[in-house]
Design a protein around this motif. Structure first.
Motif, PDB file in Angstrom:
ATOM      1  N   ILE A 111       0.828  -1.213   0.000  1.00 27.24           N
ATOM      2  CA  ILE A 111       0.000   0.000   0.000  1.00 27.24           C
ATOM      3  C   ILE A 111       0.866   1.270   0.000  1.00 27.24           C
ATOM      4  N   PRO A 112       1.800   1.404   0.966  1.00 22.77           N
ATOM      5  CA  PRO A 112       2.658   2.603   0.917  1.00 22.77           C
ATOM      6  C   PRO A 112       3.483   2.670  -0.372  1.00 22.77           C
ATOM      7  N   ASN A 113       3.960   1.531  -0.853  1.00 15.44           N
ATOM      8  CA  ASN A 113       4.763   1.562  -2.080  1.00 15.44           C
ATOM      9  C   ASN A 113       3.922   1.992  -3.279  1.00 15.44           C
ATOM     10  N   TYR A 114       2.677   1.561  -3.275  1.00 14.22           N
ATOM     11  CA  TYR A 114       1.777   1.995  -4.352  1.00 14.22           C
ATOM     12  C   TYR A 114       1.596   3.517  -4.304  1.00 14.22           C
ATOM     13  N   LEU A 115       1.418   4.047  -3.093  1.00 17.74           N
ATOM     14  CA  LEU A 115       1.243   5.496  -2.949  1.00 17.74           C
ATOM     15  C   LEU A 115       2.512   6.235  -3.385  1.00 17.74           C
ATOM     16  N   THR A 116       3.680   5.689  -3.005  1.00 20.50           N
ATOM     17  CA  THR A 116       4.951   6.308  -3.409  1.00 20.50           C
ATOM     18  C   THR A 116       5.062   6.356  -4.932  1.00 20.50           C
ATOM     19  N   LEU A 117       4.753   5.238  -5.581  1.00 19.99           N
ATOM     20  CA  LEU A 117       4.871   5.197  -7.043  1.00 19.99           C
ATOM     21  C   LEU A 117       3.872   6.124  -7.721  1.00 19.99           C
ATOM     22  N   ALA A 118       2.682   6.238  -7.111  1.00 17.04           N
ATOM     23  CA  ALA A 118       1.684   7.143  -7.680  1.00 17.04           C
ATOM     24  C   ALA A 118       2.229   8.567  -7.651  1.00 17.04           C
TER      25      ALA A 118
ATOM     26  N   PRO B  26       8.055   2.123   3.974  1.00 16.14           N
ATOM     27  CA  PRO B  26       6.686   1.595   3.858  1.00 16.14           C
ATOM     28  C   PRO B  26       6.270   0.721   5.039  1.00 16.14           C
ATOM     29  N   ALA B  27       7.242  -0.012   5.635  1.00 14.01           N
ATOM     30  CA  ALA B  27       6.886  -0.837   6.797  1.00 14.01           C
ATOM     31  C   ALA B  27       6.401   0.071   7.934  1.00 14.01           C
ATOM     32  N   LEU B  28       7.125   1.175   8.176  1.00 16.62           N
ATOM     33  CA  LEU B  28       6.731   2.091   9.240  1.00 16.62           C
ATOM     34  C   LEU B  28       5.463   2.868   8.849  1.00 16.62           C
ATOM     35  N   TYR B  29       5.395   3.258   7.574  1.00 15.04           N
ATOM     36  CA  TYR B  29       4.257   4.048   7.116  1.00 15.04           C
ATOM     37  C   TYR B  29       2.957   3.238   7.186  1.00 15.04           C
ATOM     38  N   SER B  30       3.063   1.909   7.001  1.00 14.03           N
ATOM     39  CA  SER B  30       1.876   1.053   7.132  1.00 14.03           C
ATOM     40  C   SER B  30       1.276   1.186   8.522  1.00 14.03           C
ATOM     41  N   ILE B  31       2.169   1.235   9.526  1.00 17.71           N
ATOM     42  CA  ILE B  31       1.687   1.351  10.907  1.00 17.71           C
ATOM     43  C   ILE B  31       0.951   2.685  11.069  1.00 17.71           C
ATOM     44  N   TYR B  32       1.541   3.753  10.536  1.00 20.51           N
ATOM     45  CA  TYR B  32       0.896   5.066  10.602  1.00 20.51           C
ATOM     46  C   TYR B  32      -0.459   5.041   9.871  1.00 20.51           C
ATOM     47  N   LEU B  33      -0.445   4.515   8.647  1.00 16.34           N
ATOM     48  CA  LEU B  33      -1.680   4.491   7.845  1.00 16.34           C
ATOM     49  C   LEU B  33      -2.799   3.717   8.528  1.00 16.34           C
ATOM     50  N   ASN B  37      -7.954   7.183   8.402  1.00 21.48           N
ATOM     51  CA  ASN B  37      -8.908   6.901   7.346  1.00 21.48           C
ATOM     52  C   ASN B  37      -8.459   7.692   6.126  1.00 21.48           C
ATOM     53  N   VAL B  38      -8.297   7.004   4.994  1.00 22.29           N
ATOM     54  CA  VAL B  38      -7.773   7.682   3.813  1.00 22.29           C
ATOM     55  C   VAL B  38      -8.897   7.876   2.814  1.00 22.29           C
ATOM     56  N   ASP B  39      -9.086   9.112   2.371  1.00 21.44           N
ATOM     57  CA  ASP B  39     -10.103   9.368   1.356  1.00 21.44           C
ATOM     58  C   ASP B  39      -9.620   8.825   0.016  1.00 21.44           C
ATOM     59  N   SER B 257      -7.513   2.301   2.189  1.00 20.81           N
ATOM     60  CA  SER B 257      -6.085   2.142   2.498  1.00 20.81           C
ATOM     61  C   SER B 257      -5.819   1.989   3.995  1.00 20.81           C
ATOM     62  N   GLY B 258      -6.497   2.789   4.817  1.00 23.02           N
ATOM     63  CA  GLY B 258      -6.263   2.724   6.255  1.00 23.02           C
ATOM     64  C   GLY B 258      -6.667   1.372   6.819  1.00 23.02           C
ATOM     65  N   PHE B 259      -7.873   0.950   6.465  1.00 23.46           N
ATOM     66  CA  PHE B 259      -8.411  -0.331   6.927  1.00 23.46           C
ATOM     67  C   PHE B 259      -7.525  -1.485   6.447  1.00 23.46           C
TER      68      PHE B 259
END
Lengths: 263, 289
Positions: A111-118, B26-33, B37-39, B257-259
């Protein structure tokens, strides 16, 4: 001979795929099903090549997997040398972090990698398929181990003779480590070639799809009655993997055995 | 004053940068996300704290997904260990004659999960598939494998075991190669039969490999996606909706994305736990247990 029957069962799905790819029309649905086709006509292959950009899928996979492999081997050689043979502050820290990245499964960071690439505008591009896999913690770890086993005296002698450190690395250390480098390269190539989730998420157009994604889409579009054609496409797309396996079985097995080290 | 040696930094930077951007961040950002709730359209985020996790805890669908994942692990790991160990023992007995068989068993390892699924999909055809034909010769009416909620997970598991078998055989062969032949020889001279030698000598010596293969297989089973996406798309009625598949759906079909990130964090925790178990016990080497 105890293994004959199990080995044939294990091989059967591959054999049957090829057989189906030659079966014509209703022959596919004949009951009882036949192991071998009645004829060896290639029209399913013609139909598959007309209906799907099979060549394009293969080229995409080849570009994707080759680029990932070259990048991973190159970045790993450089980093492994730095960690194994030079001194700098924070070395232990970097080593631990690089090793720790091996424990992060690719599935949980899409998910974060997808957002980064976007954000980078790399969706549906080769860069998007390749760059996120440009470095491999496993590759660094493997070559680091190997480089450490090469006697220091060898490097000292080369340095006395006036060779720079980089020259020593690429002209002596890498050639000496070829078995490990090749085994890792085969492992990296097969892993990249077989990727599914990431290419599924990143590619959007048919022109960018890899073999793995293309075959799934092709089947979904042609379900129902064209199984001969679907299996012809599958045969064409699976052939490179099997050919590579047969050609590099030894290195392939070594690569997997070494991947056990990372556990 | 000593000059700074720039070479190590130069050599290290490609790896460190790439891993930092595409693995650590991304591993850390996943925890934040997972706390947001992401629109789906504006990508704007709102802090929601534990809400995503609470929603998961209350979601019957997610609990079912966890159950499906555990069942999938059960259906794949145990059969693949038993069968691959048997195959490795047979291959090991006559390594030279068996080179050809070895190639046949290992070949599927090179095949991707997607291609493996493609090979099996028609074998599972309820009326014209080979599997149900074989069953019919034994007088059994085979199920509609992929469309029947009772059998679909089993069907996916069979295709998975087929593909992973060679992977385990490789490790067992490596493990068997490190068992000193003198041990078996000594046991044989002492009058132990093949069965006793397997249980009392070979298996205990092989226990670290069995353990390692077991944990790696568990991790693989939690990461399985391609074969499910092709064979069943998580269905029918969620019967093959494993954790990764649920995550994928919420992220890329429902655009939550958040869920989905909360699911990613939980999946990560499960896989990490398995890795640590392996690390702790694997270090101790289970050998003569």
């Amino acid at each position: 001979m105890l293994l004959l029957v199990p080995a044939l069962i294990q091989f059967f799905p591959i054999l049957y795929m090829v057989s189906l790819s030659f079966k014509q029309g209703v022959e596919v649905f004949a009951f009882p099903p036949t192991v071998f086709p009645k004829s060896l006509k290639l029209n399913n292959y013609d139909a598959a090549l007309k209906a799907a950009p099979v060549g394009r899928f293969l080229v995409n996979s080849l570009i994707q997997a080759t680029s990932i492999t070259l990048l991973q081997v190159f970045t790993a050689i450089l980093a492994a040398y730095a960690l194994a043979r030079t001194e700098f502050p924070g070395k232990k820290f970097f080593l631990v972090i690089i090793l720790a990245t091996m424990m992060v499964p690719g599935e949980v960071i899409i998910i974060p990698n997808y957002l980064t690439l976007a954000k980078l505008g790399w969706l549906d591009t080769y860069a998007g398929l390749v760059v996120p896999f440009g470095a491999s913690g496993f590759g660094v770890f493997l070559l680091y181990q190997f480089f450490k086993s090469i006697p220091k005296e060898l490097e000292e002698a080369a340095r006395v003779d006036g060779a720079s450190r980089l020259r020593f690395l690429f002209q002596i250390m890498v050639p000496l480590s070829m078995p490990a480098v090749v085994a890792f390269a085969v492992y990296a190539f097969v892993s990249a070639w077989n990727q599914y989730l990431w290419p599924l998420v990143v590619t959007q157009s048919t022109e960018m799809q890899t073999a793995q994604i293309g075959i799934g889409m092709f089947r979904a579009e042609n379900e129902a009655n064209s199984w001969g054609m679907i299996m012809a496409a599958t045969t064409l797309l699976i052939a490179p993997s099997i050919a590579l396996f047969l050609a590099t079985q030894k290195q392939f097995v070594q690569g997997i055995t070494m991947s056990g080290l990372k556990g | 004053m000593r000059r700074i040696d720039w070479l190590p930094w130069l050599l290290l930077s490609p790896t460190v940068l790439l891993l930092a951007i595409f693995v650590v961040y991304p591993a850390l950002y996943s925890i934040y996300l997972s706390t947001q709730n992401v629109d789906p359209f504006t990508h704007r985020t709102i802090f929601v704290g534990w809400e995503n996790y609470l929603e998961l805890a209350e979601s019957a669908e997610y609990w079912k997904s966890l159950k499906v994942s555990l069942l999938f692990t059960l259906y794949t790991v145990i059969p693949s260990i038993v069968v691959s160990l048997a195959v490795a023992l047979a291959l090991n007995a006559k390594p030279y004659i068996n080179g050809f068989f070895r190639t046949l068993f290992l070949m599927p390892v090179a095949v991707s999960s997607a291609m493996a699924a493609m090979l099996w999909i028609f074998l599972y055809n309820p009326t014209a598939g080979f599997l149900n034909y074989v069953l019919s010769t034994a007088g059994v009416v085979g199920p509609n494998w992929l469309a029947d909620p009772t059998w679909s997970l089993v069907a996916v598991a069979i295709a998975t075991v087929w593909k992973e078998l060679g992977f385990n055989v490789i490790f067992f062969l490596a493990g068997l190669a490190s068992v000193p032949p003198e041990l078996n020889e000594a046991a044989r001279i002492d009058g132990a039969n093949a069965w006793q030698r397997f249980w009392r000598v070979t298996l205990p010596m092989l226990s670290p490999t069995v353990f390692f293969v077991g944990v790696v297989s568990v991790i693989h089973s939690f990461e399985s996606f391609g074969q499910i996406h092709i064979l069943t798309r998580g269905g029918p009625a969620g019967a093959t909706n494993v954790l990764v598949y649920s995550l994928y759906r919420d992220a890329f079909e429902n655009f939550r994305s958040g869920f989905a990130s909360a699911q990613a964090v939980i999946l990560f925790a499960i896989i990490l736990a398995a890795t640590f178990v392996q690390f702790r016990i694997g270090q101790k080497r289970v050998h003569y247990a």
